[in-house]
Design a protein around this motif. Structure first.
Motif, PDB file in Angstrom:
ATOM      1  N   PRO A 129       6.534  -2.647  29.997  1.00  0.00           N
ATOM      2  CA  PRO A 129       5.080  -2.816  29.915  1.00  0.00           C
ATOM      3  C   PRO A 129       4.277  -1.887  30.819  1.00  0.00           C
ATOM      4  O   PRO A 129       3.130  -1.555  30.512  1.00  0.00           O
ATOM      5  N   ASP A 130       4.841  -1.457  31.957  1.00  0.00           N
ATOM      6  CA  ASP A 130       4.073  -0.610  32.870  1.00  0.00           C
ATOM      7  C   ASP A 130       3.808   0.776  32.281  1.00  0.00           C
ATOM      8  O   ASP A 130       2.984   1.541  32.807  1.00  0.00           O
ATOM      9  N   LEU A 131       4.487   1.115  31.185  1.00  0.00           N
ATOM     10  CA  LEU A 131       4.215   2.387  30.500  1.00  0.00           C
ATOM     11  C   LEU A 131       3.106   2.255  29.456  1.00  0.00           C
ATOM     12  O   LEU A 131       2.702   3.254  28.859  1.00  0.00           O
ATOM     13  N   ALA A 132       2.631   1.035  29.220  1.00  0.00           N
ATOM     14  CA  ALA A 132       1.555   0.824  28.250  1.00  0.00           C
ATOM     15  C   ALA A 132       0.312   1.586  28.699  1.00  0.00           C
ATOM     16  O   ALA A 132       0.026   1.680  29.898  1.00  0.00           O
ATOM     17  N   PRO A 133      -0.457   2.159  27.789  1.00  0.00           N
ATOM     18  CA  PRO A 133      -1.631   2.959  28.165  1.00  0.00           C
ATOM     19  C   PRO A 133      -2.651   2.164  28.965  1.00  0.00           C
ATOM     20  O   PRO A 133      -2.952   1.013  28.644  1.00  0.00           O
ATOM     21  N   LEU A 245       1.681  11.009  30.292  1.00  0.00           N
ATOM     22  CA  LEU A 245       0.887   9.800  30.058  1.00  0.00           C
ATOM     23  C   LEU A 245      -0.601  10.084  30.219  1.00  0.00           C
ATOM     24  O   LEU A 245      -1.434   9.502  29.508  1.00  0.00           O
ATOM     25  N   ALA A 246      -0.948  10.963  31.152  1.00  0.00           N
ATOM     26  CA  ALA A 246      -2.354  11.327  31.350  1.00  0.00           C
ATOM     27  C   ALA A 246      -2.912  12.045  30.128  1.00  0.00           C
ATOM     28  O   ALA A 246      -4.093  11.898  29.787  1.00  0.00           O
ATOM     29  N   MET A 247      -2.075  12.833  29.453  1.00  0.00           N
ATOM     30  CA  MET A 247      -2.530  13.515  28.246  1.00  0.00           C
ATOM     31  C   MET A 247      -2.624  12.558  27.069  1.00  0.00           C
ATOM     32  O   MET A 247      -3.437  12.743  26.153  1.00  0.00           O
ATOM     33  N   ALA A 248      -1.810  11.500  27.068  1.00  0.00           N
ATOM     34  CA  ALA A 248      -1.783  10.570  25.938  1.00  0.00           C
ATOM     35  C   ALA A 248      -2.981   9.636  25.917  1.00  0.00           C
ATOM     36  O   ALA A 248      -3.514   9.316  24.845  1.00  0.00           O
ATOM     37  N   PHE A 249      -3.433   9.197  27.095  1.00  0.00           N
ATOM     38  CA  PHE A 249      -4.486   8.170  27.118  1.00  0.00           C
ATOM     39  C   PHE A 249      -5.786   8.628  26.457  1.00  0.00           C
ATOM     40  O   PHE A 249      -6.375   7.878  25.668  1.00  0.00           O
TER      41      PHE A 249
END
Length: 398
Positions: A129-133, A245-249
């Motif tokens: 869950p900590d990888l969730a956006p 992750l910063a690029m995905a959000f």
């Protein structure tokens, strides 16, 4: 205009659409919904019959007289009649570039691969869950300049990819889709011009509308899976993983933006097409403005006869979707934009206050300068688009 002489028409498309026929010029995207009998008469004239012959056929076939002179005037107002000085149009079946590539990217095997990738990412989120956006992922570093490069400039390839998939989905159908630029609210955006999309039947239009969101989900899934793969055995995230992750959000934020139907987004066009509407947004806006004027005790000013009965019927209950879009936008402010703004202001204040520390000060200063440049570019582009629309509305070539 002589009714005994053939009339020259621009190349027209005829697409059955509900109870009518959508007739239009693919080269200018000028379309009109005609009743089947009127479309049939027009088709006969495009095939070489004179107006008098088409009128005689109409009377024999439908048992009624067709006011051909008035009909031709209407066709002229729509721009369907060819003038003596009009340039010759390109061949209708001319191949478009990248059509074969588009057919591969939207083939069934490719769509299955996309679905597997997205499902894998959802499975990772369910187990980790900590990888969730979440908004905090944007600040993968304390350098505001690097965050700026990722959130704004680093997103340009993904924005371009989103629009490229729209273009390719159109070219898969043989349509000469192309890219442009514009503004939505305060955001500079790429725009896809899917010329001739209304020349294909309704069921084939959905993929071109949804292709951008499709590739967005695929890219977010790929970036998330990449971040998961880079995790250490103890669950720590290296800089490269945080960067992914910063690029995905921000990509997910753009997907949420598509729910703002009042901005005529991709999802809006899906709804309008599924409901059999041709200009639902404008019809709804006109209906609401007329109602507001009546509430204020003033007469309605907009003639609603320019829209189809279907558009007006749907517009009467479509107005609440505008409210839903505004509600989503307001909900995203405290959940997404406010946390991002607060964190940005904090880091900017810390950087500027450390004038003697060197790098943090200059990092914050360059960050502020880039934002000023962005605002200036947005203002210039907004004025340019506004002037171009004014020239177009007055019939002045841009």
């Amino acid at each position: 205009m002589l009714l005994d002489s053939p009339v020259s028409f621009h190349r027209l498309s005829f697409v059955p659409d509900g109870e009518g026929v959508l007739v239009g010029r693919p080269d200018t995207d000028a379309f009109a919904v005609l009743p089947p009998d009127g479309a049939a008469a027009l088709r006969r004239m495009t095939e070489g019959q004179t107006p008098a012959q088409a009128a005689a056929w109409y009377a024999e076939h439908y048992g009624e007289q067709l006011d051909m002179a008035d009909f031709l005037d209407t066709l002229g107002e729509l721009g369907f009649l060819r003038g003596e000085g009009d340039a010759q149009e390109a061949a209708p079946d001319a191949p478009v570039r990248f059509q074969r590539l588009a057919q591969v990217l939207f083939s069934r095997p490719a769509l299955c691969c996309y679905a597997v990738l997205v499902a894998a990412w959802l499975a990772v989120i369910a187990t980790t869950p900590d990888l969730a956006p979440h908004p905090g992922q944007v600040f993968y570093t304390e350098s505001l300049l690097l965050v700026q490069l990722v959130v704004v400039f680093g997103q340009l390839p993904f924005v371009g990819l989103h629009e490229a998939f729209h273009v390719l989905a159109g070219r898969r159908l043989g349509l000469p889709s192309e890219l442009g630029m514009g503004t939505r609210l305060y955001i500079v955006v790429f725009e896809t011009r899917m010329n001739g999309l209304l020349t294909v039947e309704r069921r084939k239009r959905y993929l071109p509308f949804l292709a951008g969101m499709l590739v967005d989900l695929v890219v977010v899934s790929a970036l998330g899976l990449g971040a998961f793969a880079l995790r250490t055995a103890g669950g720590a995230e290296p800089v490269a993983g945080r960067l992914l992750l910063a690029m995905a959000f921000p990509i997910l934020i753009r997907c949420g933006y598509q729910l703002f139907l009042f901005l005529e987004t991709d999802v809006y066009y899906v709804f309008a097409t599924a409901l059999g509407c041709h200009d639902l947004h404008a019809a709804t806006r006109a209906l609401v403005l007329n109602r507001l004027r009546r509430i204020l005790g003033r007469p309605a000013r907009i003639d609603l006869s320019q829209w189809t009965e279907r558009d007006l019927a749907v517009a009467r209950w479509y107005a609440p979707f505008f409210t839903v879009g505004v509600a989503v936008l307001l909900a995203m402010a405290p959940l997404v934009f406010v946390p991002l703004f607060v964190q940005t202001v904090r880091l900017l204040a810390d950087g500027i206050s450390s004038a003697g520390s060197g790098l943090p000060f200059w990092d914050s200063l360059v960050f502020a300068a880039l934002n000023i440049v962005q605002i200036a570019f947005w203002a210039w582009l907004t004025v340019r688009v506004h002037l171009r629309r004014r020239r177009t509305s007055r019939g002045v070539p841009s």
